[in-house]
Design an enzyme around this catalytic site. Sequence first.
Site, PDB file in Angstrom:
ATOM      1  N   LYS A  31      -0.277  -0.813  35.193  1.00  0.00           N
ATOM      2  CA  LYS A  31       1.146  -0.768  34.860  1.00  0.00           C
ATOM      3  C   LYS A  31       1.613  -2.151  34.397  1.00  0.00           C
ATOM      4  CE  LYS A  31       2.508   2.664  38.353  1.00  0.00           C
ATOM      5  NZ  LYS A  31       3.118   3.675  37.489  1.00  0.00           N
ATOM      6  N   ARG A  82      -1.088  13.076  41.297  1.00  0.00           N
ATOM      7  CA  ARG A  82      -1.438  14.495  41.238  1.00  0.00           C
ATOM      8  C   ARG A  82      -2.835  14.761  41.789  1.00  0.00           C
ATOM      9  NH1 ARG A  82      -0.270  14.378  34.971  1.00  0.00           N
ATOM     10  NH2 ARG A  82       1.157  12.846  35.852  1.00  0.00           N
TER      11      ARG A  82
END
Length: 487
Positions: free
Chosen positions: A266, A341
């Site tokens: 990120k 997820r």
Amino acid sequence: MSLALTYAADFPAIADTVFILPAGTTDLPVTAAADLSEAARTYVAEQLAADAKLIRINQYSHRHYYVVAPAVEGKTTAHLAAESLRKSGFQLHAHLKSDKVQTLYINDLTDTDSGALPLAEGVALTAYQFEGYKTDDKAKKAPVLEKLVLVSAGITAEQVQELAGVLEGVFLARNLVNAPLNKLNAIQFAEQMAEAGEKVGFHTEILDLVRIEALRMGGLLAVNQGSPEPPTFTIMEYKPEGATNAKPYVLVGKGVVFDTGGLSLKPTPNSMDMMKCDMAGGAAVTGVLYALAKNRVPLHVIGLVPATDNRPGGVAFVPGDVITMYSGLTVEVMNTDAEGRLLLADALAFAKKYNPELVLDFATLTGAAARAVGKEGIVCMGTADNEQMLALKQAGHRTHERLVEFPLWDEYADHIKSDIADINNIGKGEAGAISAGKFLERFTEGYPWVHFDIAGPAFLTAPDSYRGKGGTGTAVRLTYDFLVRRA
């Protein structure tokens, strides 16, 4: 919770008191003006005539505050009126803080007796402070407000204590989210869940690395590969005697205690620097279990929280890897920053063993959800029936943790097709929140399920009314409200 909430049948003559007045009030009721001078009464009347919603009178020995409740008419529903009173609680708290009020009596003078609880909720949520780690006594700001006493013929002591229990759950979730990685790694997070269970009475089992490996939870293990610290999988179970549900409700929470994005790193600032909040789903599940157990709600509820940090070190998983999940499905990893997820998928597949009535999962999962509805709402989607979805949306309106349902049309399955595995872990540039939900759906066979993407409201970088700044504890009040009505 350091701020105590109690109930009383009456209030002392000399006490700091807020009176909730009906909409359209022009003359103060006797009970709200018995000790006011003529000049003070005239001032309040003038303020009411000018449509003021919050009025403050200093009696020197004590203070009176007047909050005008909104009228329930037109577009202003009862739920929106309650939210207005929560926000009035936020505004009132600024005066209480300035006036150094320690104990506040809340006297509801409306015809419906519906104002005391939401006003107290707004004050209490505003009064929350994360204790933090400051050592300078001058920097520490101890809260002055210690007690809220609700006085209303239309509520009971039990309702006040229930609200107190729910708020404790919210504050627990906020505290967990606000803690940094070096104070709350996966092991410490699991220990905090166990400590909460010991305090209020739910059972906790913590699966360590060896047991996670034995279960072959490939998603959780893959995300953990780059971390110097082991993962945990925490099972919280609240099963009181007399539980009214034959099959348990299962809550699943994402527990990524810090997310660097892994090798799909990120950017920072404004992205990675707030990623201690990436376990807000797990924190919400913990807060809900705490509130249910604290209030002795007769429901069998199980919480599952897979936890790890996501780092690019060591033998971290890389884009292109294929992993085998707990369910047996294979996943091609196209982006290591779509890691949440993977954890959730293992936990959702694990949930099947409980033959659940309904499974709800909570996660700060996608920036797409935050961009779609902002901090003002929660994106949801799932396979639950219309009755269950409607009940969840109604709970969202009652608590003002509102839900926006996204579709899970069959065509979205194309977004996560893989050339070499059953599915891949990231969709296209469009419908990112939905493709994440579509990914999770593959692991929910055999039970009804709803996914909540809380990426927008879970952690705020600027203060927002009673939700404050930092961790908000979002979805705790919503989920508690929904579940308590299932009992």
